[in-house]
Design a protein around this motif. Structure first.
Motif, short mmCIF file in Angstrom:
data_model
loop_
_atom_site.label_atom_id
_atom_site.label_comp_id
_atom_site.label_asym_id
_atom_site.label_seq_id
_atom_site.Cartn_x
_atom_site.Cartn_y
_atom_site.Cartn_z
N VAL A 56 0.85 -1.19 0.00
CA VAL A 56 0.00 0.00 0.00
C VAL A 56 0.88 1.23 0.00
O VAL A 56 1.92 1.26 0.67
CB VAL A 56 -0.92 0.02 1.25
N ALA A 57 0.44 2.26 -0.74
CA ALA A 57 1.09 3.57 -0.70
C ALA A 57 0.01 4.59 -0.34
O ALA A 57 -0.95 4.77 -1.10
CB ALA A 57 1.73 3.91 -2.03
N LEU A 58 0.16 5.22 0.82
CA LEU A 58 -0.74 6.29 1.25
C LEU A 58 -0.06 7.61 0.90
O LEU A 58 1.00 7.92 1.43
CB LEU A 58 -0.99 6.21 2.76
N VAL A 59 -0.67 8.37 0.01
CA VAL A 59 -0.02 9.55 -0.56
C VAL A 59 -0.96 10.74 -0.47
O VAL A 59 -2.14 10.65 -0.82
CB VAL A 59 0.36 9.29 -2.04
N SER A 60 -0.41 11.87 -0.01
CA SER A 60 -1.17 13.11 -0.02
C SER A 60 -1.64 13.37 -1.45
O SER A 60 -0.91 13.14 -2.41
CB SER A 60 -0.29 14.26 0.45
N ALA A 61 -2.86 13.88 -1.57
CA ALA A 61 -3.41 14.17 -2.90
C ALA A 61 -2.83 15.45 -3.50
O ALA A 61 -3.09 15.75 -4.68
CB ALA A 61 -4.93 14.27 -2.82
N TRP A 78 8.11 0.07 -9.24
CA TRP A 78 6.88 -0.41 -8.64
C TRP A 78 5.73 -0.19 -9.61
O TRP A 78 5.72 0.80 -10.34
CB TRP A 78 6.53 0.34 -7.36
N THR A 79 4.75 -1.06 -9.60
CA THR A 79 3.55 -0.90 -10.43
C THR A 79 2.33 -0.58 -9.59
O THR A 79 1.22 -0.48 -10.10
CB THR A 79 3.29 -2.17 -11.26
N LEU A 80 2.51 -0.39 -8.33
CA LEU A 80 1.45 -0.12 -7.36
C LEU A 80 0.75 1.21 -7.66
O LEU A 80 1.41 2.21 -7.95
CB LEU A 80 2.10 -0.07 -5.97
N GLU A 81 -0.57 1.22 -7.55
CA GLU A 81 -1.33 2.47 -7.63
C GLU A 81 -1.46 3.03 -6.21
O GLU A 81 -1.80 2.30 -5.29
CB GLU A 81 -2.72 2.22 -8.21
N PRO A 82 -1.20 4.33 -6.03
CA PRO A 82 -1.28 4.90 -4.68
C PRO A 82 -2.72 5.12 -4.24
O PRO A 82 -3.62 5.28 -5.06
CB PRO A 82 -0.55 6.23 -4.84
N THR A 83 -2.91 5.15 -2.94
CA THR A 83 -4.16 5.58 -2.34
C THR A 83 -3.96 7.05 -2.00
O THR A 83 -3.13 7.39 -1.14
CB THR A 83 -4.48 4.79 -1.06
N LEU A 84 -4.66 7.93 -2.73
CA LEU A 84 -4.51 9.37 -2.52
C LEU A 84 -5.44 9.82 -1.40
O LEU A 84 -6.61 9.43 -1.37
CB LEU A 84 -4.81 10.13 -3.80
N ASP A 85 -4.92 10.64 -0.52
CA ASP A 85 -5.70 11.10 0.63
C ASP A 85 -5.53 12.61 0.77
O ASP A 85 -4.44 13.09 1.05
CB ASP A 85 -5.23 10.38 1.89
N ARG A 86 -6.63 13.34 0.56
CA ARG A 86 -6.59 14.80 0.69
C ARG A 86 -6.23 15.21 2.11
O ARG A 86 -5.62 16.25 2.33
CB ARG A 86 -7.94 15.40 0.30
N GLY A 87 -6.63 14.41 3.07
CA GLY A 87 -6.36 14.73 4.47
C GLY A 87 -4.89 14.75 4.82
O GLY A 87 -4.49 15.46 5.75
N LEU A 88 -4.07 14.00 4.09
CA LEU A 88 -2.63 14.01 4.37
C LEU A 88 -1.98 15.35 4.05
O LEU A 88 -0.89 15.64 4.53
CB LEU A 88 -1.92 12.90 3.58
N ALA A 96 -2.06 11.21 10.50
CA ALA A 96 -1.27 10.35 9.60
C ALA A 96 -1.09 8.96 10.22
O ALA A 96 -1.23 7.94 9.52
CB ALA A 96 0.09 10.99 9.31
N LEU A 97 -0.82 8.91 11.51
CA LEU A 97 -0.68 7.63 12.20
C LEU A 97 -1.99 6.86 12.18
O LEU A 97 -2.00 5.64 11.99
CB LEU A 97 -0.18 7.85 13.62
N ASP A 98 -3.11 7.54 12.33
CA ASP A 98 -4.42 6.89 12.27
C ASP A 98 -4.65 6.23 10.91
O ASP A 98 -5.26 5.16 10.82
CB ASP A 98 -5.55 7.86 12.58
N LEU A 99 -4.18 6.86 9.83
CA LEU A 99 -4.31 6.25 8.50
C LEU A 99 -3.55 4.93 8.44
O LEU A 99 -4.03 3.95 7.88
CB LEU A 99 -3.80 7.20 7.42
#
Length: 173
Positions: A56-61, A78-88, A96-99
């Motif tokens: 998993v990649a958690l990435v600021s949007a 890597w071929t992974l698609e990131p999980t974009l998070d506006r909250g980051l 961030a730790l909660d994510l």
């Protein structure tokens, strides 16, 4: 990589976005500078050389964080698609730790790419103070800084001082 069981070792990578342009239509839309693209790819190459392959990649949007992930992923192949998070974008370290804590037990390796001061604080909060690599992390957490942690529990139980810094690097081309 999928964890064998809930308490098996996990890897957490905390990264600050790469060097961005000084201006953009808004701060959220600032793009990476050419140096940032190169530094991101160099950081990705460094991660790949250490065998880090995230589930998993958690990435600021924000634009610069998304572009950092693209550069890192290219450098690491890597071929992974990131999980974009506006909250980051404006997250505090606890958010961030909660994510990370919300991740399932099937995730063994996660990369989080965000902004300072949050990424620097998150890395400092997580550090158990036992890893030799933490010495390089003291002080600034510049653009393209990468802290790699190991953790021996479930993500939901991750707490401050609960992870060991195993590597620290600042990506530079």
């Amino acid at each position: 990589m999928v964890a064998d069981m809930p308490g098996s070792p996990r890897t957490l990578v905390v990264m600050r976005h790469a060097k961005a342009e000084q201006a953009g239509p808004t701060d959220f839309e600032r793009e990476l500078a050419e140096r940032g693209r190169q530094d991101g790819a160099a950081a990705g190459g460094w991660l790949a050389a250490r065998g880090i392959l995230p589930d998993v990649a958690l990435v600021s949007a924000a634009t610069r964080a998304r572009q950092t992930f693209t550069s890192v992923a290219q450098g690491a192949q890597w071929t992974l698609e990131p999980t974009l998070d506006r909250g980051l974008y404006a997250a505090d370290p606890d958010t961030a730790l909660d994510l990370v804590r919300s991740l399932g037990d099937d995730v063994s390796t996660v990369v989080v790419i965000g902004h300072n001061p949050t990424m620097a604080y998150l890395a400092t909060i997580l550090d158990d103070g036992e890893g030799d690599a933490a010495v390089g992390m003291t002080g600034a957490f510049p653009t393209s800084a990468v802290a790699v942690f190991t953790y021996d529990g479930t993500w939901g139980d991750l707490a401050g001082g609960g992870a060991r810094v195993t590597a620290y690097h600042v990506g530079r081309a």
